[in-house]
Enzyme design. Structure first.
Site: not given
Ligand code: F6P
Length: 538
Positions: A200, A206, A260-261, A346, A377, A506
Site C-alpha cells: 500500500k 521487508e 491494508g488488512r 491489529e 492432535h 519498525k
Molecule cells: O506493519 C503493519 C502494516 O502497516 C500493516 O498494517 C500492513 O498491512 C503491512 O504493514 C504492509 O504494509 P504495506 O502494504 O504498506 O507494505
C-alpha cells in the site's frame, strides 16, 4: 461514551454455576433460537452459556454504542479512522452494482470499477498468454511480494480456493528473512515469472528489500531491458512505483481509504484473480457484498456479524477469557487463523479509546488456531482439560470438493461435531470411574486414574456451517469477520482502523541496522540489547 459491562458481568456472575446443558434442558428450541442463517451460512451459538436475558442485554449494547449509526458512517464514507483522517471503504471494492459513495466531495465508484476492469483485463490476458514475458513466453509463475495485509489476504484466499485455480501458479514471499525469497525463487524460471510488488505504502522495508532481491535475480537473466515486462505493482503510491521502475500500465492503484488488512478485495487481490480468473474473483466479491447487505439490513437478533461480535464480547470482556481459537475443519483454510490474527489483533488490539483515554476493560482477544483435525492432535488437550477456558469458533462445510473422498469428508464433519459436543458435555467423575472400573481398577488407584479422565465440559463454542467453500462463501466468511471486528471495535469505543502499535518496532529496527553493521555504537541501548548485538554482530 465508555461502555459499561457491569450489568452483563452481574448477569454472568448470577449464572456462574449454570451448565450450558441446563440451557438446552430448559429450552427445547434453543438450537433454533440461538442460531441464524443468512444466504446459506448457518451460525450456531447455542453451545455458549448465553441465555435469552443475557442475549437481550448484549443486543442492548449495540444500541448503546450506536453500532447502526457508526455502521452507516462507515459505509457512506465518513472519516471514521480519525487518527489517520481517513474513510474506511473496503466495502466499496465489492460494491459491484450499488450507489456511488462520496469521499471529499468526489464520487469514488467510477474509479473503483475502472481499476477492477483493468485488473480483469490484465488477468484475462496473462491467463490467455496474450501478455508475455521479455522472452515472449507465457507467465507460468507469479511471485507476490508483500507483507501483512499485502500478503495474508491473497495467500489465505489462494490456498482456500485452490480447486478454482487454473491460472499461473502463485507463490508468496513476505518475510525479510532471505530464506523466504531464496526458497521461492530457487525453483522458478525467471523467463516465465511475473513478480508483483504489493505494498500500500511502497515503503515497507521487508517488501522493498525482497523486491530488490527479485529484481537482481531477474536482471541476471533478462537484463535491464527486459525487466519492465516482469514486474507489476499494487499500491497507493504511484510516485514510488515509478521510482522503482515499474511500468505505469502495470500499476494497479487504490486509495488510502482501503486499510491494508482489508485490502484483498481490490488490487491486492490481483494474484488471486490471476489464479482463479476474473469470474471467480467476482463471485468472491459478490459473497462479501451479500454479507455487507445482510449486515446493513438484518435486525440485530438475526445479524450474523453482530451476533458473532456479541459472542466475542461476552467471552472476552464479560467472562474474561483472554483468547479465542478459530478452528476451521477445512484444510484449505490453513492460513485463515493467521489472516484473522492480523484482522482482529491489529484492528482491536488497542489501549485507548477514540478520545485517547485509557481503556478500563480489556481490548481485543488473542486469536489463534489451526485447521481441524490437526489441532486435535496438538493443542486440544488444553482446550478440553486445561485450567483456562478457550472459546472455540468451529467452521465446517457440508461438502468437500474431492469426488470419491466423501467418506473422508464425513469423518472430518464427525470430528468437528464431536469436538463441540465433547466441549459441551464433558465427562463426569462418575462416568470416568465406570470406565476405569470396567478396566479393572479399584480403590485409590481407580479414583486417581478416574480423576485424570474427567472432562469439565461446559466450554463454549460456536459453529459456522456452510455448503461448500466456493469463492462466494469465502467472500461471505471474510466479510463476516471484518464486520465482527467492526462491531466489537465500536462497542469498545476504539479505532479499529489504525495500527500505531506496529511503528515503534519498525523505527528501532531501522536504527539497529547500522549498529549491527558496526557503523554505529550500541552504547545507548539497554544491557540486554547490547549483549545480544555483541553476540549476533557478524
Ligand atoms: O506493519 C503493519 C502494516 O502497516 C500493516 O498494517 C500492513 O498491512 C503491512 O504493514 C504492509 O504494509 P504495506 O502494504 O504498506 O507494505
Amino acid at each position: 461514551m465508555s461502555v459499561d459491562f457491569s450489568g452483563l458481568k452481574a448477569l454472568n456472575a448470577a449464572a456462574a454455576d449454570r451448565h450450558i446443558l441446563d440451557l438446552f434442558a430448559s429450552d427445547a428450541a434453543r438450537a433454533q433460537s440461538f442460531s441464524v442463517e443468512a444466504d446459506g451460512l448457518l451460525f450456531d451459538y447455542s453451545k455458549t452459556n448465553i441465555d435469552a436475558a443475557q442475549k437481550a442485554s448484549l443486543i442492548d449494547l449495540l444500541e448503546q454504542a450506536d453500532v447502526a449509526g457508526k455502521r452507516e458512517a462507515m459505509f457512506s464514507g465518513e472519516k471514521i479512522n480519525d487518527t489517520e483522517g481517513r474513510a474506511v471503504l473496503h466495502t466499496a471494492l465489492r460494491n459491484l452494482d450499488g450507489d456511488d459513495i462520496i469521499v471529499d466531495g468526489t464520487g469514488i465508484m467510477k474509479g473503483v470499477r475502472h481499476v477492477l476492469a483493468r485488473m480483469d483485463d490484465f488477468a484475462d490476458r496473462v491467463r490467455r498468454g496474450d501478455i508475455t514475458s521479455s522472452s515472449n513466453a507465457p507467465f507460468e509463475n507469479i511471485v507476490n511480494i508483500g507483507i501483512g495485509g499485502s500478503d495474508l489476504g491473497p495467500v489465505m484466499a489462494y490456498e482456500a480456493l485452490r480447486p478454482y485455480a487454473n491460472g499461473p501458479q502463485c507463490h508468496f514471499v513476505s518475510n525479510v528473512d532471505g530464506a523466504h525469497i531464496y526458497d521461492v525463487l530457487k525453483g522458478l524460471n525467471p523467463l516465465t515469472t511475473l513478480v508483483i510488488v504489493a505494498s500500500k505504502t511502497f515503503t515497507t522495508i521487508e517488501t522493498m528489500t525482497n523486491a530488490q532481491t527479485a529484481r537482481d535475480w531477474l536482471v541476471e537473466r533478462v537484463g535491464e531491458e527486459g525487466i519492465s515486462r516482469h514486474f507489476a505493482a499494487l499500491s497507493t503510491a504511484r510516485d514510488k512505483t515509478a521510482a522503482f521502475g515499474i511500468d505505469p500500465d502495470l500499476v494497479f492503484g487504490f486509495e488510502d481509504w482501503v486499510g491494508g488488512r482489508y485490502s484483498v478485495w481490490g488490487p491486492i487481490g490481483l494474484p488471486l484473480m490471476l489464479a482463479i480468473g476474473p469470474q471467480h474473483f467476482a463471485d468472491f466479491l459478490r459473497g462479501a457484498q451479500a454479507m455487507d447487505t445482510h449486515f446493513r439490513t438484518a435486525p440485530w437478533a438475526e445479524n450474523l456479524p453482530a451476533l458473532l461480535a456479541l459472542t466475542g464480547i461476552w467471552h472476552n470482556q464479560v467472562c474474561g477469557h483472554a483468547t479465542r481459537a478459530v478452528l476451521p475443519y477445512e484444510q484449505r483454510l490453513v492460513r485463515l487463523p493467521a489472516y484473522l490474527q492480523q484482522l482482529e489483533m491489529e484492528s482491536n488490539g488497542k489501549r485507548v479509546s477514540m478520545d485517547g483515554e485509557d481503556l478500563t476493560f480489556n481490548s481485543g482477544p488473542v486469536v489463534w488456531g489451526e485447521p481441524g483435525t490437526n489441532g486435535q492432535h496438538a493443542f486440544y488437550q488444553l482446550i478440553h482439560q486445561g485450567t483456562r477456558v478457550v472459546p472455540c469458533e468451529f467452521m465446517v462445510a457440508k461438502y468437500g470438493h474431492e469426488a470419491g473422498l466423501e467418506h473422508q469428508h464425513e469423518l472430518l464433519v464427525s470430528n468437528c461435531l464431536a469436538q463441540s459436543e465433547a466441549l459441551l458435555r464433558g465427562r463426569s467423575l462418575s462416568e470416568a470411574r465406570d470406565i476405569m472400573s470396567a478396566k479393572g481398577f479399584e480403590g485409590a488407584e481407580l479414583e486417581r486414574q478416574a480423576r485424570h479422565r474427567v472432562f469439565p465440559g461446559n466450554r463454549p463454542t460456536t459453529t459456522l456451517a456452510y455448503e461448500r467453500l466456493t469463492p462466494f462463501v469465502l467472500g461471505q466468511i471474510v466479510a463476516l469477520y471484518e464486520h465482527r471486528v467492526f462491531v466489537e471495535g465500536v462497542i469498545l469505543g476504539i479505532n479499529s482502523f489504525d495500527q500505531w502499535g506496529v511503528e515503534l518496532g519498525k523505527e528501532l529496527a531501522v536504527a539497529l541496522q547500522p549498529v549491527l553493521a558496526g557503523t554505529e555504537s550500541s552504547a545507548d541501548k539497554d544491557g540486554s540489547t547490547q549483549s545480544l548485538v555483541k553476540f549476533l554482530k557478524v
